[in-house]
Design a protein around this motif. Structure first.
Motif, PDB file in Angstrom:
ATOM      1  N   ILE A 136      -2.677 -34.628  60.812  1.00  0.00           N
ATOM      2  CA  ILE A 136      -2.860 -34.938  59.117  1.00  0.00           C
ATOM      3  C   ILE A 136      -2.185 -34.114  58.815  1.00  0.00           C
ATOM      4  CG2 ILE A 136      -2.902 -35.350  56.971  1.00  0.00           C
ATOM      5  CD1 ILE A 136      -3.363 -38.291  58.890  1.00  0.00           C
ATOM      6  N   GLY A 137      -0.720 -33.938  58.680  1.00  0.00           N
ATOM      7  CA  GLY A 137       0.270 -32.941  58.566  1.00  0.00           C
ATOM      8  C   GLY A 137       0.750 -33.295  57.102  1.00  0.00           C
ATOM      9  N   PHE A 138       1.373 -32.314  56.157  1.00  0.00           N
ATOM     10  CA  PHE A 138       2.091 -32.555  54.992  1.00  0.00           C
ATOM     11  C   PHE A 138       2.960 -31.755  54.745  1.00  0.00           C
ATOM     12  CE2 PHE A 138      -2.368 -31.339  53.090  1.00  0.00           C
ATOM     13  CZ  PHE A 138      -1.788 -31.108  52.305  1.00  0.00           C
ATOM     14  N   VAL A 139       3.392 -31.248  53.280  1.00  0.00           N
ATOM     15  CA  VAL A 139       4.024 -29.673  52.582  1.00  0.00           C
ATOM     16  C   VAL A 139       3.788 -30.391  51.499  1.00  0.00           C
ATOM     17  CG1 VAL A 139       5.974 -28.962  51.955  1.00  0.00           C
ATOM     18  CG2 VAL A 139       5.972 -30.066  54.107  1.00  0.00           C
ATOM     19  N   ASP A 140       2.225 -29.175  50.982  1.00  0.00           N
ATOM     20  CA  ASP A 140       2.406 -28.953  49.656  1.00  0.00           C
ATOM     21  C   ASP A 140       3.723 -28.790  48.603  1.00  0.00           C
ATOM     22  OD1 ASP A 140      -0.552 -29.443  47.504  1.00  0.00           O
ATOM     23  OD2 ASP A 140       0.769 -27.471  47.363  1.00  0.00           O
ATOM     24  N   PRO A 145       3.415 -25.998  53.862  1.00  0.00           N
ATOM     25  CA  PRO A 145       2.778 -26.728  55.465  1.00  0.00           C
ATOM     26  C   PRO A 145       2.258 -27.036  55.303  1.00  0.00           C
ATOM     27  CG  PRO A 145       5.443 -25.803  55.820  1.00  0.00           C
ATOM     28  CD  PRO A 145       4.486 -25.174  54.453  1.00  0.00           C
ATOM     29  N   GLN A 146       0.769 -28.253  55.182  1.00  0.00           N
ATOM     30  CA  GLN A 146      -0.425 -27.900  55.985  1.00  0.00           C
ATOM     31  C   GLN A 146      -0.729 -28.846  57.270  1.00  0.00           C
ATOM     32  OE1 GLN A 146      -2.338 -26.280  53.693  1.00  0.00           O
ATOM     33  NE2 GLN A 146      -0.879 -25.495  52.295  1.00  0.00           N
ATOM     34  N   ILE A 147      -1.519 -28.805  57.987  1.00  0.00           N
ATOM     35  CA  ILE A 147      -2.400 -29.546  59.059  1.00  0.00           C
ATOM     36  C   ILE A 147      -2.974 -29.367  59.601  1.00  0.00           C
ATOM     37  CG2 ILE A 147      -1.259 -27.855  61.039  1.00  0.00           C
ATOM     38  CD1 ILE A 147       0.063 -30.314  62.194  1.00  0.00           C
TER      39      ILE A 147
END
Length: 286
Positions: A136-140, A145-147
């Protein structure tokens, strides 16, 4: 959809400095975007709650100039909504009953998508979400970027406990959707929970808001204030000192001549940009 943010304290004590930082940060982001700022009381874990603390927190916020745009939402009054979400997950095969004890899991994660133990007669199970091997990735909005490999980080995590209480992850995503939250601004301690919530949103067909995780206020020994003996309540009868400290923690200028919280916040808002917030949680609160 226009910006809708929220502050969602758990009623486990009075408003302390760490919670004030989160409240101020989320309020500033909402007001900077010209959006709404909402309140939610996350009171679905009775064993951890302190009687009177929800009322204490809600009474303290206006004293610091933090005025919400709608009455607070109490999770304890939302059980029917969590029941409906749970039944949806059960109907689609996303959850399974589990009688595994901590000893069964040997302190590790549950990774099998089914219970390893036999059903225990007369004892209700916990219910776990079946977690596939996905990233699961998202951009905080602040941390970048987080994964996360969800299965290795969280495993098949509990969404309804043995006692029947719904877990934070499920209640949070259901209520963020119900309140129309477009941006979640909260402490960095919940950054690791975000992939779980995004996966739950996908399972339930709910929208995914944006996320921005603020640095934590720590004590001198590096502990989160809410878990520290030094997490003394802030004083709503004398709000300016704590409010100035919170703005300083967020690297915002505090007007030296401000005589009330509203003017102090207005000055901070005029100089505010989310991109200029500090990233690091290794900052001890005075």
């Amino acid at each position: 959809m226009s910006y809708r943010g929220r502050f969602a304290p758990s009623p486990t004590g009075h408003l302390h400095f760490g919670s004030l930082v989160a409240a101020v940060g989320s309020w500033l982001c909402a007001r900077h975007a010209g959006g709404a700022w909402l309140l939610r009381v996350e009171d679905i874990d009775p064993p951890r709650e302190m009687p009177g603390s929800a009322e204490s927190i809600l009474a303290a916020l206006p004293a610091f100039g933090l005025l919400a745009d709608a009455p607070p939402l109490f999770q304890s009054r939302r059980i029917a909504a969590y029941d409906a979400a749970f039944e949806q997950l059960r109907a689609t095969g996303h959850v399974f009953p589990c009688w595994c004890s901590r000893n069964d899991l040997a302190g590790g994660l549950h990774l099998d998508g089914q219970c390893l133990a036999a059903p225990v007669e007369g004892r209700a199970p916990a219910w776990r979400l079946r977690v596939p091997d996905i990233e699961i990735g998202f951009v905080d909005g602040l941390q970048g970027p987080q994964i996360q490999s969800l299965r290795l980080a969280a495993g098949d995590f509990v969404i309804r406990r043995v006692e029947g209480y719904y877990a934070y992850q499920l209640a949070c995503v259901v209520d963020d959707a119900f309140q129309g939250i477009t941006q979640v601004v909260r402490g960095n301690d919940l950054l690791d929970s975000t992939p779980r919530q995004i996966f739950l949103q996908r399972c339930l067909g709910l929208p995914t808001p944006g996320y921005l995780h603020l640095p934590l206020a720590l004590d001198g020994e590096g502990r989160k204030l809410s878990k520290s003996e030094r997490a003394h309540p802030v004083d709503p009868t004398n709000p300016l000192p704590a409010l100035r400290r919170a703005l300083d923690f967020l690297d915002l200028p505090a007007h030296p001549g401000a005589s009330d919280p509203a003017s102090l916040l207005a000055h901070a808002l005029a100089h505010f940009s989310p991109a200029r917030l500090p990233h690091c949680s290794e900052r001890a609160a005075a």
